[in-house]
Each structure stands twice: as C-alpha cells, then as structure tokens.
Design an enzyme around this catalytic site. Sequence first.
Site, short mmCIF file in Angstrom:
data_model
loop_
_atom_site.label_atom_id
_atom_site.label_comp_id
_atom_site.label_asym_id
_atom_site.label_seq_id
_atom_site.Cartn_x
_atom_site.Cartn_y
_atom_site.Cartn_z
N VAL A 66 0.83 -1.20 0.00
CA VAL A 66 0.00 0.00 0.00
C VAL A 66 0.88 1.26 0.00
O VAL A 66 0.40 2.35 0.22
CB VAL A 66 -0.94 -0.01 1.24
CG1 VAL A 66 -1.96 -1.15 1.13
CG2 VAL A 66 -0.17 -0.13 2.56
N ASP A 67 2.19 1.06 -0.26
CA ASP A 67 3.13 2.17 -0.10
C ASP A 67 3.32 3.04 -1.34
O ASP A 67 3.96 4.10 -1.26
CB ASP A 67 4.49 1.65 0.42
CG ASP A 67 5.14 0.61 -0.50
OD1 ASP A 67 4.89 0.63 -1.72
OD2 ASP A 67 5.91 -0.23 0.03
N HIS B 114 -4.63 -4.40 -2.00
CA HIS B 114 -4.96 -4.08 -0.60
C HIS B 114 -5.16 -2.58 -0.36
O HIS B 114 -5.07 -2.14 0.78
CB HIS B 114 -3.87 -4.65 0.32
CG HIS B 114 -3.86 -6.16 0.37
ND1 HIS B 114 -2.85 -6.88 0.96
CD2 HIS B 114 -4.74 -7.06 -0.10
CE1 HIS B 114 -3.12 -8.18 0.83
NE2 HIS B 114 -4.25 -8.31 0.20
N CYS C 66 -14.39 7.77 3.76
CA CYS C 66 -15.26 8.22 4.85
C CYS C 66 -16.11 7.04 5.32
O CYS C 66 -16.70 6.32 4.52
CB CYS C 66 -16.14 9.37 4.37
SG CYS C 66 -17.25 9.92 5.68
N CYS D 39 -20.05 8.72 4.50
CA CYS D 39 -20.52 8.94 3.12
C CYS D 39 -19.71 8.15 2.10
O CYS D 39 -20.05 8.19 0.91
CB CYS D 39 -20.54 10.43 2.78
SG CYS D 39 -18.90 11.14 2.48
N CYS E 170 -14.12 13.78 7.51
CA CYS E 170 -14.48 14.02 6.12
C CYS E 170 -14.79 15.51 5.90
O CYS E 170 -15.55 16.10 6.67
CB CYS E 170 -15.70 13.17 5.80
SG CYS E 170 -16.32 13.36 4.14
N GLY F 114 9.05 -11.04 -2.72
CA GLY F 114 8.96 -10.49 -1.37
C GLY F 114 7.63 -10.66 -0.68
O GLY F 114 7.19 -9.76 0.04
N THR F 115 6.99 -11.81 -0.86
CA THR F 115 5.79 -12.07 -0.07
C THR F 115 5.92 -13.39 0.67
O THR F 115 6.44 -14.36 0.13
CB THR F 115 4.49 -12.06 -0.91
OG1 THR F 115 3.37 -12.36 -0.05
CG2 THR F 115 4.52 -13.04 -2.07
N1 APR Z 1 14.07 -9.13 -0.53
C1 APR Z 1 13.15 -10.10 -0.81
N2 APR Z 1 12.27 -10.57 0.10
C2 APR Z 1 12.33 -10.06 1.34
C3 APR Z 1 13.26 -9.05 1.70
C4 APR Z 1 14.16 -8.59 0.71
N3 APR Z 1 15.08 -7.66 0.96
N4 APR Z 1 13.07 -8.77 3.02
C5 APR Z 1 12.06 -9.54 3.45
N5 APR Z 1 11.61 -10.33 2.44
C6 APR Z 1 10.51 -11.30 2.45
C7 APR Z 1 10.37 -12.09 3.73
O1 APR Z 1 11.20 -13.25 3.69
C8 APR Z 1 8.88 -12.45 3.71
O2 APR Z 1 8.67 -13.67 3.01
O3 APR Z 1 9.31 -10.58 2.34
C9 APR Z 1 8.24 -11.31 2.90
C10 APR Z 1 7.41 -10.37 3.72
O4 APR Z 1 6.30 -11.08 4.21
P1 APR Z 1 5.12 -10.37 5.02
O5 APR Z 1 5.70 -9.47 6.06
O6 APR Z 1 4.19 -11.43 5.45
O7 APR Z 1 4.44 -9.42 3.92
P2 APR Z 1 3.36 -9.77 2.80
O8 APR Z 1 3.56 -11.12 2.24
O9 APR Z 1 3.34 -8.62 1.87
O10 APR Z 1 2.02 -9.73 3.66
C11 APR Z 1 0.79 -9.88 3.00
O11 APR Z 1 -0.44 -9.31 4.96
O12 APR Z 1 -0.40 -7.92 6.81
C12 APR Z 1 -1.01 -8.17 5.61
O13 APR Z 1 -2.20 -6.76 4.15
C13 APR Z 1 -0.91 -7.01 4.67
O14 APR Z 1 -0.37 -6.95 2.32
C14 APR Z 1 -0.01 -7.52 3.57
C15 APR Z 1 -0.27 -9.01 3.60
#
Ligand code: APR
Length: 255
Positions: A109-110, A125, A133, A136, A153, A193-194
């Site tokens: 969301v950044d 997200h 709001c 409304c 609002c 990175g998830t």
């Molecule tokens: N490069 C690559 N991956 C990285 C790095 C990096 N420098 N640093 C951290 N990571 C990885 C971690 O290993 C982890 O698997 O990024 C991932 C971050 O995971 P989360 O913190 O769980 O984030 P995300 O997967 O985006 O979370 C999903 O959860 O809290 C809610 O809505 C929020 O959108 C978010 C959702």
Amino acid sequence: METAESQRNIDLAAEVLANASTVAVLTGAGVSAESGVPTFRASDGLWEGHRIEDVASPEGFGRNPGLVWQFYNARRANVAKVKPNPAHTFLAQLEDLFPKAFTLVTQNVDGLHQLAGSRNVLELHGSLRRTRCTVCEEVRDQFLDPLAEMPTCVLCEGLLRPDIVWFGEILPQEIWLDAVEATISCEVFLVVGTSAVVHPAAGLIELAQTAGAKVVEANLTPTVASDVADIGLYGPSGQLLPQVMKRFRELKGMA
Ligand code: APR
C-alpha cells in the site's frame, strides 16, 4: 559473491523472461524492505506491542480508531521519507520491455512501484495515500500529507479510515478479477517479497502454475510457496533482480 546455484537460477530466470511474451508479477512487503519499509511478519508480527491484525481490522478500528490511526499515520510518515529501491526499478524496467503484456499485482500500500515508474499496477490491498469516509464513503487522495490524529471528512464530517483492505474484508472486486485474468494469461509469473500466507492474494501463485506459467520466486528465504516455484532466487530482491535484468539484456543482445 553468488554461489554457482544461485547464479544458475538468475540465468534461468532471465531465460524464461527472455522467452516469454506476457509477464505478471505479485509483490509483497519484502520488495520494499530495502527501501526501509518494515515487513509485517519479520519481527513477530507486532507493532508497538499490538498484533497487526488488531490495528488492521474493522473490529480493531471499531474498538480503538485512535490507535489504528496512530499506526497508519506512522506508516504514512515513514513512506513519505523512503525511496524505491533497485527491485522496484527492475520491475518498472521490465514493464518497458513487455509493453501491453505486463501486469504488476501488489499487496503493498506504499505506492513505491508507481514512484519507480511502474504503470500497470493493481493494488489489491488499497493505498496508504487514500482515505475513505466511514459515513458517506467518499474516497479521497490525501497524498502523504500529515493527517489529524482522528481525521474527518470534509464533506460530511464523518470519521475517515484508511482506504486499505483490512483482515476480514473483501478485495476490490474489479481489481481482483483483473489480477486473476493477468495471472491465468501470463507465461511467466514472478513473485517478489511475499510470505504468501495471506489469501486470496497468495492463491494467485498456485493459480499461475495451474494455468501453465513458469513461476519464479524472489525472496530473502524460501516460503510456503516455494514448492510451487519453478525457479527460486533467494536473497535480497534489490540485489538479485538487477542481475536478472543484466542477463536478460545480454540474452536479448541489448546494450
Ligand atoms: N528481498 C526479498 N524478500 C524479502 C526481503 C528482501 N530484501 N526482506 C524480506 N523479504 C521477504 C520475507 O522473507 C517475507 O517472506 O518478504 C516477505 C514479507 O512477508 P510479510 O511481512 O508477510 O508481507 P506480505 O507477504 O506482503 O504480507 C501480506 O499481509 O499484513 C497483511 O495486508 C498485509 O499486504 C499484507 C499481507
């Protein structure tokens, strides 16, 4: 220094991209970690002693909107200070190489992807920049300007909330359907990175594989989605992905 295996995976990732005509990407908090945006699950999932679920849920907001706004105002102030990193830049460059055949689906969301130059971004997200709001429903772009402790609002004086999809809420349906469409029609699905634990977003990874895409995962460490990935790049994405671009350019004979 890369090990032989990680170098081989960088080369393989560049090869599948070089042979593809459509690419979709799913990003999470890790792509912004090297910019200085904290991830959610790195440090025990807490923010100043509060569970993330408590400051990012409608129930949490109902119980204590002031606390939730403290959390989001702190996140907005932090994001206002940071810049995209080489992983964001890589994804913007990749889009330029696949005009009209590139979709970036993000859980973040950044807004850093757009700042790096990405154009076709689907924000699953919501966005830290917008408010909605609670009375409304007006959605407003507030950029990253500081907001009041409990912002209201301008139209109806109702309490504002961040225009963010919280735990237990449904995703914006049109954006979700576009993400599904991009996922099932791409040849390469890149996951960056998830932690791949939050659904439905994480479900796109398996969907991509089932639909026949090559799945490439870039993450600091393996995740629950790693079994589904054809190629895994493990390390900081801001360091690994520019190497994929370098190899991609060599393969394509680009300067
Ligand atoms: N490069 C690559 N991956 C990285 C790095 C990096 N420098 N640093 C951290 N990571 C990885 C971690 O290993 C982890 O698997 O990024 C991932 C971050 O995971 P989360 O913190 O769980 O984030 P995300 O997967 O985006 O979370 C999903 O959860 O809290 C809610 O809505 C929020 O959108 C978010 C959702």
